[in-house]
Design an enzyme around this catalytic site. Structure first.
Site, PDB file in Angstrom:
ATOM      1  N   LYS A  77       0.752  -1.374  -0.176  1.00 25.87           N
ATOM      2  CA  LYS A  77       0.000  -0.029  -0.019  1.00 25.87           C
ATOM      3  C   LYS A  77       0.847   1.375  -0.046  1.00 25.87           C
ATOM      4  CE  LYS A  77      -2.157  -0.934   3.802  1.00 25.87           C
ATOM      5  NZ  LYS A  77      -1.500  -1.766   4.325  1.00 25.87           N
ATOM      6  N   ARG A  95      -8.926   1.181   9.874  1.00 26.89           N
ATOM      7  CA  ARG A  95      -8.309  -0.406  10.360  1.00 26.89           C
ATOM      8  C   ARG A  95      -9.435  -0.866  11.037  1.00 26.89           C
ATOM      9  NH1 ARG A  95      -2.524   0.574   9.483  1.00 26.89           N
ATOM     10  NH2 ARG A  95      -1.413  -1.374   9.965  1.00 26.89           N
ATOM     11  N   ARG A 124      12.169  -6.308   4.922  1.00 29.13           N
ATOM     12  CA  ARG A 124      11.861  -4.899   4.696  1.00 29.13           C
ATOM     13  C   ARG A 124      12.815  -4.046   5.360  1.00 29.13           C
ATOM     14  NH1 ARG A 124       6.152  -2.151   5.121  1.00 29.13           N
ATOM     15  NH2 ARG A 124       6.220  -2.551   7.396  1.00 29.13           N
ATOM     16  N   ARG A 130      12.257  -1.717  10.946  1.00 29.47           N
ATOM     17  CA  ARG A 130      11.113  -1.284  11.902  1.00 29.47           C
ATOM     18  C   ARG A 130      11.010  -2.509  13.139  1.00 29.47           C
ATOM     19  NH1 ARG A 130       5.816   0.103   8.562  1.00 29.47           N
ATOM     20  NH2 ARG A 130       4.877  -1.029  10.410  1.00 29.47           N
ATOM     21  N   ARG A 187       0.390  -8.945  13.939  1.00 33.17           N
ATOM     22  CA  ARG A 187      -0.306  -7.816  12.964  1.00 33.17           C
ATOM     23  C   ARG A 187      -1.432  -8.383  11.872  1.00 33.17           C
ATOM     24  NH1 ARG A 187       4.903  -5.274  11.161  1.00 33.17           N
ATOM     25  NH2 ARG A 187       3.893  -3.858   9.814  1.00 33.17           N
TER      26      ARG A 187
END
Ligand code: AMP
Length: 213
Positions: free
Chosen positions: A13, A88, A127, A160, A171
């Site tokens: 996204k 969300r 990532r 992160r 998550r």
């Protein structure tokens, strides 16, 4: 143009929102980026949100609503914006509807990007992100430079805190329990589209742009 990019963490996204933002010259509004900024600045909001985010838990709806309301009423949102990571929860989706009516905004288009969970985990553990401009890197598909300094802004490229396997699994659970149900809410209306995210960034972009045009 008023657009919601919908989907689990790691489907792309943010990457697509940046491309759309650049092309159409409208801002990307990422609640995740805004919260990380608050954590970085150690603001009162950042102090509340930091611990929840590190554990992959959602930040309370009332905090998020305040953040969104403040952001979308800024001048740079006058011609539209792209929501990335918001809404969300069902409460957030309902609050967004109320806000749209209050601010007299047109109907949103909602584009969902779908990627299987196993691929999401693979993407997120690899990532890396720029702390400063939030540019995305991936150790396999788009490695950062050895200096770990972002070529775009010179910021530090980091992993992160919530991009570890344990927190990613949580998550995803949160996504399936609280966020995925919003899809049914939006599907019952016009302007809901799904794009498959298991393709090159350029292909996904092409399909999203075709839907937008
Ligand atoms: P993201 O960068 O979108 O993956 O978001 C990172 C984290 O920020 C999430 O795991 C949540 O802790 C928090 N967060 C971001 N957006 C929201 C939202 N709309 N509602 C609640 N928490 C959020």
């Amino acid at each position: 143009m008023y657009l919601i990019l919908f989907g689990a963490p790691g489907v792309g996204k943010g990457t697509q929102a940046k491309l759309i933002s650049k092309h159409f010259n409208i801002p990307q509004i990422s609640t995740g980026d805004m919260l990380r900024e608050a954590v970085h600045l150690q603001s009162p909001l950042g102090k509340k949100a930091g611990e929840l985010m590190a554990h992959g838990k959602l930040v309370p709806d009332d905090i998020i609503l305040e953040l969104i309301r403040e952001r979308i009423t800024r001048q740079d949102c006058a011609d539209g914006f792209i929501l990335d990571g918001y809404p969300r929860t069902m409460i957030q989706a309902e609050e967004l509807d109320a806000l749209m009516i209050e601010l007299k905004l047109p109907v949103f288009r909602c584009i969902e990007i779908v990627v299987p969970d196993a691929e999401i985990i693979r993407r997120l553990v690899h990532r890396r992100v720029c702390e400063h401009c939030a540019s995305d890197y991936n150790l396999i598909t788009n490695p950062p430079p050895p200096s770990l300094l972002c070529p775009h802004c010179g910021g530090r490229i980091i992993q992160r805190k919530d991009d570890n396997e344990h927190t990613i699994a949580h998550r995803l659970e949160v996504y399936h329990e609280y966020t995925r149900p919003i899809k049914d809410y939006y599907m019952s209306r016009a302007h809901f589209y799904t794009v498959h995210g298991m393709q090159d960034i350029e292909k996904v972009q092409e399909q999203i742009f075709a839907l937008i045009h």
